[in-house]
Design a protein around this motif. Sequence first.
Motif, short mmCIF file in Angstrom:
data_model
loop_
_atom_site.label_atom_id
_atom_site.label_comp_id
_atom_site.label_asym_id
_atom_site.label_seq_id
_atom_site.Cartn_x
_atom_site.Cartn_y
_atom_site.Cartn_z
N ALA A 168 -32.02 46.49 32.64
CA ALA A 168 -31.80 45.42 33.39
C ALA A 168 -32.61 44.77 34.28
CB ALA A 168 -30.33 45.78 34.32
N ALA A 169 -33.43 45.56 34.69
CA ALA A 169 -34.58 44.94 35.69
C ALA A 169 -35.59 44.23 34.85
CB ALA A 169 -35.06 45.78 36.76
N VAL A 170 -36.07 45.02 34.13
CA VAL A 170 -37.30 44.39 33.33
C VAL A 170 -36.81 43.43 32.17
CG1 VAL A 170 -39.05 44.94 31.40
CG2 VAL A 170 -38.73 46.49 33.18
N GLY A 171 -37.36 42.06 32.30
CA GLY A 171 -36.81 40.81 31.48
C GLY A 171 -37.73 39.73 31.45
N LEU A 172 -37.17 38.65 31.56
CA LEU A 172 -38.03 37.47 31.43
C LEU A 172 -38.82 37.29 32.61
CD1 LEU A 172 -35.41 35.13 29.64
CD2 LEU A 172 -37.61 36.01 28.57
N GLY A 173 -37.97 37.69 33.79
CA GLY A 173 -38.45 37.69 34.98
C GLY A 173 -40.09 38.46 35.28
N ILE A 178 -26.17 33.28 35.60
CA ILE A 178 -27.46 33.41 35.14
C ILE A 178 -27.33 33.84 33.42
CG2 ILE A 178 -29.45 35.03 35.34
CD1 ILE A 178 -28.86 35.26 38.16
N TYR A 217 -29.72 32.22 30.58
CA TYR A 217 -30.52 33.26 30.46
C TYR A 217 -30.55 33.35 28.90
CZ TYR A 217 -33.22 37.43 31.34
OH TYR A 217 -34.27 38.62 31.55
N PHE A 258 -35.51 38.62 42.07
CA PHE A 258 -34.93 38.24 40.76
C PHE A 258 -35.44 39.38 39.79
CE2 PHE A 258 -35.61 36.53 36.76
CZ PHE A 258 -34.41 35.44 36.48
N SER A 259 -36.54 39.74 39.79
CA SER A 259 -37.19 40.91 39.01
C SER A 259 -36.23 42.22 39.07
CB SER A 259 -38.60 41.31 39.20
OG SER A 259 -39.06 41.98 38.17
N SER A 314 -33.25 42.51 39.85
CA SER A 314 -31.83 42.18 39.62
C SER A 314 -30.94 42.48 40.74
CB SER A 314 -31.57 43.02 38.23
OG SER A 314 -32.01 42.84 37.09
N VAL A 367 -26.72 40.09 42.65
CA VAL A 367 -25.94 39.46 41.53
C VAL A 367 -24.80 40.57 41.38
CG1 VAL A 367 -27.63 37.95 40.70
CG2 VAL A 367 -27.17 40.17 39.60
N SER A 376 -31.56 42.86 29.76
CA SER A 376 -31.20 42.09 30.87
C SER A 376 -29.80 41.11 30.51
CB SER A 376 -32.28 41.35 31.19
OG SER A 376 -33.29 41.91 31.75
N SER A 379 -26.71 43.53 30.79
CA SER A 379 -26.43 43.90 32.11
C SER A 379 -25.60 42.62 32.71
CB SER A 379 -27.73 44.38 33.21
OG SER A 379 -28.49 43.27 33.35
N LEU A 380 -26.34 41.37 32.80
CA LEU A 380 -25.57 40.14 33.34
C LEU A 380 -24.09 39.93 32.58
CD1 LEU A 380 -28.75 37.86 32.88
CD2 LEU A 380 -27.52 38.52 34.99
N MET A 390 -28.04 34.40 45.18
CA MET A 390 -28.84 35.68 44.95
C MET A 390 -29.29 36.00 46.37
SD MET A 390 -31.06 35.67 41.48
CE MET A 390 -31.29 37.35 41.19
#
Length: 471
Positions: A24-29, A107, A111, A241-242, A244, A247, A335, A338-339, A410
Motif C-alpha cells: 500500500a505504501a510503496v507506489g507512484l509516490g 485518490i 491514481y 503521501f508515501s 499512505s 486516508v 497501492s 489498498s485505496l 490528508m
Amino acid sequence: MVATSSGRDGWSSRTGFVLAAVGAAVGLGNLVRFPAEAAANGGGAFVLFYIFCILLIGLPIMLSETLIGRHGQASATESVKKMAAESKASSAWTSLAGLGVLSAFMILAFYCVIGGWVLYYIGIFVSDLFQSGVTGGALVGMTPDDIKAIFPGLLENGGLMAGLDAVFILVTVYFVARGVSGGIEVASVWLMPAFFVLLLGITIYGAFGGAFSEAVTYLFTVDFSKLTGPVMLAAIGQAFFSLSLGVAGMMTYGSYVGRDVNLAKTSTMISFADTSVALIAGLCIFPIVFAAGLSSEGGLGLMFDVLPHAFQSMPAGSLIGLAFFVMVGFAALTSSVSLMEVPTAWAMGKFGLSRHKAAGIVASLALVLGIASAYSFNAISGFHPLGFIPLFEGQGVFDALDSVTAKLFMPIGALLTAIFVGWVADRRLIDSENGLTGGLHQFWRFLVRWLCPLALTAILIVGIFPSVLGG
Ligand code: PHE
C-alpha cells in the motif's frame, strides 16, 4: 479464508500484513513523486529532512492509525466510533475516518488513470522489444522529438486514457473482490517480492552503466542553506503521501491484524521498507537520467518523458524500459488495491453489502470519476469543478482531486487522528494496543500529542495560504 479473532476475514500471518501494508505504501509516490520532489527541492537537504519526518511524524501516526483499526476490528469509521464510545468521547470523531474514506476514493479515481498510463508505456516497450530484440536499444527509429510527443499525445487522447483506466480498475477490483487473505494479500505476496527484484536489478544495472556517483552526490550531499521552510513542508507532505497516511488506509489494513502482532514493530518495518524504496528509486532513476545527459526536471515528466528518452541511449534499453514500467505497474497496483479496499470495507460495514457488490460499486464510481479525470486533460479541460476556491483555481478534475486530497483532506485526517489518539481516546486503551514500553512509549506519546499536531497544522496553513512562506 483466514479470520481474525472477531471472525472477520483477515491477514493469514504477520508477514502477510507487513507485505500488504508495504504494498500500500510503496507506489507512484516513491517512484515518481519522491525523485521529483527531491529534484525540485535541492537534493540532499530535502532527503535528510524527509527521513527525519518519516521517523518523527510518519511513524507515530502510522502506529496511531493501525492501532485504531486493530482495536476496532471493523471498517475505519466503525473502528473510530467504537474507540470514541469506549473513551466516552463524542461520536463526531467518526468523521475523521469518514473524511479518510472519501479521500481514499478520490485518490483511487485519479491514481488508476496514472495506472492506465503505466499500462500504455508497458505496451510501448513490449512492441519495441519485439522490434529491436532483447539487446536492442529502446524506441528505435524515433527522434527525440518523436519521444517527446508520446506523453502529450496520450494526454490528448481521452478515450484511450479512459479505456486504460478501466483496465487498471478491473485488475484492482479483481483482487479486492477476492477478499483480504485470498486477494489483497495474495497480490502483495507475489507482486512485492517481484517488485523488489526488478528495482534492485535495474538499480544495479544503472550503477554500472549510469552516472551512479553523480546521483549519490546529488541525493546525499547536504547543503543546509537549502533547508528552507517550503522545502521542509514539501518533505513532510511527501512523507505522508508515501506512507499512505491520513486516508484511513492503515486503519482499514490494521483492522485485519490479529491481537498477537506488535504494531510498533510492524509500523517500523513498513516505514523502513517504504523509505528504503524511495531512496533506492532515487538511486535507480537519477543515474540513468544523468548518464543520458538529461536534466532532472520534476513532475510527471520525469517518468513519462525524461526516462523514456534515457532508455533510448542505454544498451538493452527496450528490455530495461519494459522491466521498469512493469515494476512501476506492480507498485501502483498494490497501492490502488489498498485505496479501493478502504471505501469497499466502509460500504460493507455501513450498508451490509457483500464484498463483491461493495467492490463493484466502488470500482464503477471510481471509473466515472476517472473518465472525467482523463477527459480533464483534453475535452473538458475548461471545466474547473472547484475553481471558485482560490486554492484550486484553474484546476481540472484530475488536478483538483490531487490537490484537495494532498493539501487538505490528508493533513486534516492525520491531524485529527493525532489529536484523537493523543488527547481524546482513553489512555489505557491506547496503551494496551501500541506495543511500546518505557521511554519509547513516553517518546511516542509526546510525538503524537505535540509534535505531530503542530507539524500538521503548519502543513495545512502553508497548503492553504502558500504565501505565508513565500512559496
Ligand atoms: N503511498 C502510495 C504511494 O506512494 C499512495 C497512497 C496514498 C496509497 C494514500 C494509499 C493511500 O504511491
